[in-house]
Design a protein around this motif. Structure first.
Motif, PDB file in Angstrom:
ATOM      1  N   GLU A 184       0.834  -1.209   0.000  1.00  0.00           N
ATOM      2  CA  GLU A 184       0.000   0.000   0.000  1.00  0.00           C
ATOM      3  C   GLU A 184       0.871   1.261   0.000  1.00  0.00           C
ATOM      4  OE1 GLU A 184      -3.759  -2.097   2.310  1.00  0.00           O
ATOM      5  OE2 GLU A 184      -2.145  -1.176   3.463  1.00  0.00           O
ATOM      6  N   ARG A 225      -3.520   2.592   7.091  1.00  0.00           N
ATOM      7  CA  ARG A 225      -4.182   2.314   5.807  1.00  0.00           C
ATOM      8  C   ARG A 225      -5.130   3.457   5.410  1.00  0.00           C
ATOM      9  NH1 ARG A 225      -5.869  -2.809   6.628  1.00  0.00           N
ATOM     10  NH2 ARG A 225      -3.796  -3.285   5.876  1.00  0.00           N
ATOM     11  N   GLU A 226      -5.918   3.927   6.393  1.00  0.00           N
ATOM     12  CA  GLU A 226      -6.878   4.993   6.127  1.00  0.00           C
ATOM     13  C   GLU A 226      -6.161   6.264   5.647  1.00  0.00           C
ATOM     14  OE1 GLU A 226     -10.239   6.080   6.061  1.00  0.00           O
ATOM     15  OE2 GLU A 226     -10.079   3.977   5.508  1.00  0.00           O
ATOM     16  N   ASN A 229      -5.189   5.948   2.137  1.00  0.00           N
ATOM     17  CA  ASN A 229      -6.375   6.130   1.286  1.00  0.00           C
ATOM     18  C   ASN A 229      -6.723   7.609   1.141  1.00  0.00           C
ATOM     19  OD1 ASN A 229      -6.592   3.430   0.874  1.00  0.00           O
ATOM     20  ND2 ASN A 229      -8.112   3.082   2.487  1.00  0.00           N
TER      21      ASN A 229
END
Ligand code: SAH
Length: 242
Positions: A184, A225-226, A229
């Protein structure tokens, strides 16, 4: 807890030239209860010299994952330590081995982690170092700082075992449970590079130090992760406007 934590740690050897060092690393790992050996483009493997130096730790060699690039070995990891005997100008400042192990071990609750060791003569390249989360130096005599590869692996595996046996980390050391993975974060860097190039902010013909500086900036924090994003959402929105 200790065994489970150690099972989630990948020992990654990059472009190892001497098969004896691969065997020594396997032996070092097995004595300390680690099992996952990853070999990035080894010069000679499998090799009878590696098996001889493993001295009974041949199961570690038999199960070793051989891959072509460091990126392949880091797929799916949530954190990685880059072992380097030299301080590099454009990387995040290195931490000592014991402190680094203290950072890494709690993260095994979230997923796989890696310790990355370089080539015997040349070490890790700057690009390889940039793929990892945190540079680490074994605090040696500065006048003679380079350990043998197998010795460096032994030392880190010992620190890992000691930290794992010491038990659960203090509550404040427990990290958030949704860290972005290597894949990611690399996806974000690829997206950022694309947006910077399209907008003209980054000129490939005149790169200066932009890319290493950007890597260092985001390397100083543990992205969730957020957050990745959100950053990618911002980039996409800006890209649509231009
Ligand atoms: N001349 C190389 C040393 C290679 S030694 C260099 O400058 O990097 C082989 C590997 O062992 C290194 O790539 C590193 O992963 C590890 N290593 C050796 N000595 C170390 C030290 N003092 N601190 C951290 N890692 C070390």
């Amino acid at each position: 807890m200790s065994g489970q934590a150690l099972d989630r740690i990948r020992i990654v050897l990059v472009r190892t030239s001497h098969p004896g060092n691969i065997g020594a690393a396997a032996r070092a790992m097995k004595t300390m209860g680690l099992r996952q050996l990853w070999l990035v483009a080894p010069e000679h493997f499998p090799d009878p010299v590696a098996a001889a130096r493993a001295s009974g730790a041949t199961d570690i060699l038999d199960r070793a994952q051989v891959v072509e690039s460091l990126g392949d070995a880091l797929q799916g990891t949530v954190f990685s330590l880059a072992l380097s005997a030299r301080r590099r100008e454009w990387s995040v400042p290195p931490v000592g081995a014991r402190e680094a192990v203290g950072q890494l071990l709690p993260l095994t609750r979230q997923g796989e982690v890696a310790l990355v060791f370089g080539h015997e003569a040349t070490g890790l390249t700057n690009d390889e170092l940039a793929l990892c989360s945190q540079p680490v130096m074994i605090p040696t005599d500065p006048a003679f700082s380079s350990l043998n590869l197998g010795a460096a692996v032994q030392l880190l595996c010992y620190e890992l075992r000691m930290a794992a046996l010491a038990g659960a980390p203090a509550a404040e050391a427990v990290p958030p449970d949704n860290l972005a993975t290597f894949d990611e974060i690399e996806g974000f860097h690829g997206h950022l590079l694309q947006a910077m190039t399209e907008s003209g902010f980054y000129e490939p013909s005149n790169p200066k130090r932009l890319l290493p500086r950007v890597r260092r900036l985001f390397g100083r924090i543990r992205l969730e992760r957020e957050e990745v994003n959100i950053l990618r959402g911002i980039l996409s929105a800006l890209q649509r406007k231009t």
